[in-house]
Design an enzyme around this catalytic site. Structure first.
Site, PDB file in Angstrom:
ATOM      1  N   ASN A  49       0.843  -1.159   0.030  1.00 22.74           N
ATOM      2  CA  ASN A  49       0.030   0.061   0.014  1.00 22.74           C
ATOM      3  C   ASN A  49       0.892   1.337  -0.075  1.00 22.74           C
ATOM      4  OD1 ASN A  49       0.781  -0.990   2.625  1.00 22.74           O
ATOM      5  ND2 ASN A  49      -1.216  -0.018   3.624  1.00 22.74           N
TER       6      ASN A  49
ATOM      7  N   GLU B 143       4.993  -4.754  11.655  1.00 20.78           N
ATOM      8  CA  GLU B 143       4.173  -3.838  11.467  1.00 20.78           C
ATOM      9  C   GLU B 143       3.124  -4.437  10.664  1.00 20.78           C
ATOM     10  OE1 GLU B 143       4.108  -0.998  12.608  1.00 20.78           O
ATOM     11  OE2 GLU B 143       6.228  -0.485  13.113  1.00 20.78           O
TER      12      GLU B 143
ATOM     13  N   CYS C  21      -3.428   0.242   6.974  1.00 19.10           N
ATOM     14  CA  CYS C  21      -3.280  -0.444   8.244  1.00 19.10           C
ATOM     15  C   CYS C  21      -3.902   0.398   9.527  1.00 19.10           C
ATOM     16  CB  CYS C  21      -2.077  -1.156   8.538  1.00 19.10           C
ATOM     17  SG  CYS C  21      -0.838   0.586   8.580  1.00 19.10           S
TER      18      CYS C  21
ATOM     19  N   GLU D 126       8.484   2.053  14.425  1.00 19.99           N
ATOM     20  CA  GLU D 126       8.934   2.590  13.293  1.00 19.99           C
ATOM     21  C   GLU D 126       8.936   4.119  13.502  1.00 19.99           C
ATOM     22  OE1 GLU D 126       7.555   1.086   9.369  1.00 19.99           O
ATOM     23  OE2 GLU D 126       9.344  -0.295   9.551  1.00 19.99           O
TER      24      GLU D 126
END
Ligand code: NAD
Length: 518
Positions: free
Chosen positions: A181, A278, A312, A492
């Protein structure tokens, strides 16, 4: 009138004409090698019945080429080159590494338009979003370039003049795997902090979006990154498995679904390797009756419709306090109807194409499921066929607004990864916090209210890695991002990610004679 010019993504072997937008390829296949190892594009070596996959442009359905998956030998070559490069890169000072990253950020900004066009070609997302993504990556790389020189250990004073110090050392070769994405962003968000800390990287993009990660590799080389420090290998699940299990990889960082993340973690467990994950989400967005309703509706749209809902952190469970439910729904439908669905290269398009036919069908299947579970489709949830024949094969879906949802419906519990919003009503704060936390995920959450104490009280109670107060889906690089529960491990962005790309060595220094107990 269209101003036509050939754009340099002829590097991929395509003939691309643009009028400030890309008209895609002329049907030619990708001719250029798509692995980037040791500072050059190379073909995978796997010639005996190589595994191949097709690459399509989501907006046009056009076949862009057949890509050969990297074999274990290709993974081996990339890791060996990365190991060699590590010796040189890790011996540089932080400020020397920082200069390369700062120059990289500069080149990304310079090439932002071309990168954005390729990102649109590969993902089907609207061009304005691709521009935001790419420029955000320049900021991220610049941020880690700026702090590379500050990555340091501690001095610890001990009794009688003795002392210790810690060294923050890089881990070595980092294996990285991305989802489709945000292809360029994943490559940049993972590589910039890893490189700032002195690691090197082998990155595998999603097979659906292989193009911009190699462009990042070339930009790094142009900026002065030594060959072999950032390598890209293309491939599907087999290549990802091989990379995660490869003994020369010292750490894995993965972005993708929960089931795949679990497999990557298993592979890392075998080798006792640290891993950052993630993963997916099904995040709550809580709208209290005292909020600015129009602002909250705008927030809910940001929380659901970016990148065709394939985000997400999306706040797909929208809890609205009962007194404003009707007003909220009316305004949400009214504003959603105005979103232009279509040509993703057009500046005024709000909704582009879904990543693939399979994924679009999965999302449509969830809309059917919602109906069978008793939800009401207030708007959308159907396929849009564009009049322009160029886009007739693209998968364009109208964003879907569901009302009358209940917490135990599958559409409310499972990650759909498309623009399908479930709107639920609630009566009081304690109740909504409990319901918002009733999920296996914990990536993000949002609160819209004018009551400042309530905003912070709710933010503290929500079990998720990022909470937005009166906004949603903004990702400044300074702010850590990652999940609670099944949404992931590690973070992150921000300075905290440096902890995940370094290991701490303590050095004890005795200033006196050894005191022997014998
Ligand atoms: P996916 O798990 O299917 O694939 C992700 C990557 O893993 C791809 O590169 C794929 O080739 C690779 N892969 C597949 N099988 C593998 C294996 N056995 N071992 C190693 N690698 C393997 O996910 P996707 O469909 O590409 O992405 C969508 C998912 O990603 C959603 O769940 C979404 O929420 C999540 N996502 C999370 C974040 C985040 O930051 N938390 C960001 C974007 C996407």
């Amino acid at each position: 009138m269209w101003v036509r010019f050939r754009c340099s993504f002829q590097r991929f072997g395509w003939s691309v004409l643009t009028n400030q937008r890309c008209l895609c390829s002329s049907g030619s296949e990708i001719q250029s090698p798509l692995n980037y190892v040791d500072g050059e594009r190379i073909n995978p070596t796997n010639r005996n019945e190589p595994e191949r996959f097709d690459l399509f442009a989501p907006a046009t359905g056009e076949l862009l080429g057949h890509i050969v998956s990297s074999s274990p030998e290709d993974v081996d070559t990339a890791v060996k080159n990365s190991e060699n490069a590590f010796k040189k890169w890790s011996s540089l000072s932080g400020s020397e590494r920082g200069k390369v990253l700062l120059q990289t950020a500069h080149i990304i900004r310079d090439q932002a338009e071309e990168l954005s066009h390729v990102e649109v070609l590969n993902t089907g997302k609207p061009i304005w979003e691709a521009r935001v993504d790419i420029l955000g990556c320049a900021d991220a790389v610049e941020y880690y370039g700026g702090i590379a020189a500050t990555i340091a250990g501690q001095h610890i004073q001990l009794p009688n003049g003795s002392f210790a110090y810690t060294r923050r050392e890089p881990l070595g070769v980092v294996g990285a795997i991305g989802a489709w994405n945000y292809p360029f962003q994943m490559a940049a968000w993972k590589s910039a902090p890893a490189l700032a800390c002195g690691n090197t990287m082998v990155f595998k993009p999603s097979p659906l979006t292989p193009l911009t990660a190699i462009m990042l590799g070339e930009i790094y080389t142009q900026a002065g990154l030594p060959d072999g420090c950032f390598n890209v290998i293309q491939g599907q699940a087999n290549t990802g498995t091989c990379l995660s299990q490869y003994p020369g990889i010292n750490k894995m960082t993965f972005t993708g679904s929960v089931p795949t993340g679990s497999k990557v973690m298993e592979a890392c467990a075998q080798g006792i390797k640290p891993v950052t994950l993630e993963l997916g989400g099904k995040s709550p967005l809580i709208v209290f009756a005292d909020c600015d309703v129009e602002n909250a509706v705008n927030g809910a749209m940001l929380a659901n419709f970016l990148t065709q809902g394939q985000v997400c952190s999306n706040g797909t469970r929208v809890f609205v306090e009962e007194p404003i439910l009707d007003q909220f729904l009316t305004l949400l439908v009214e504003k959603t109807k105005k979103l232009k669905i279509g040509d993703p290269w057009s500046d005024d398009t709000a909704v582009g194409a879904m990543i693939s036919r399979e994924h679009a069908e999965k999302v449509l299947g969830y809309v059917q499921l919602a109906k069978s579970e008793g939800a009401t489709v207030l708007y959308g949830g159907d396929r849009v066929t564009l009049k322009d024949p160029k886009f007739s094969e693209g998968y364009f879906l109208r964003p879907c607004i569901l009302s009358g949802c209940h917490d135990n419906m599958r559409v409310v519990q499972e990650e759909i990864f498309g623009s399908v919003v479930s709107v639920l009503s609630f009566d009081c704060e304690d109740e909504v916090v409990k319901r918002a936390n009733d999920t296996e995920f914990g990536l993000a959450g949002g609160v819209f209210t004018r009551d400042i104490q309530r905003a912070h009280r709710v933010a503290a109670q929500l079990q998720a890695g990022t909470i937005y107060i009166n906004n949603y889906n903004v990702f400044p690089v300074e702010v850590p991002f990652g999940g609670y529960k099944k949404s992931g491990l590690g973070r992150e962005n921000g300075t905290v990610t440096l902890d995940y790309y370094t290991q701490v060595k303590s050095v004890y220094v005795e200033m006196n004679k050894v005191v022997s107990p014998w």
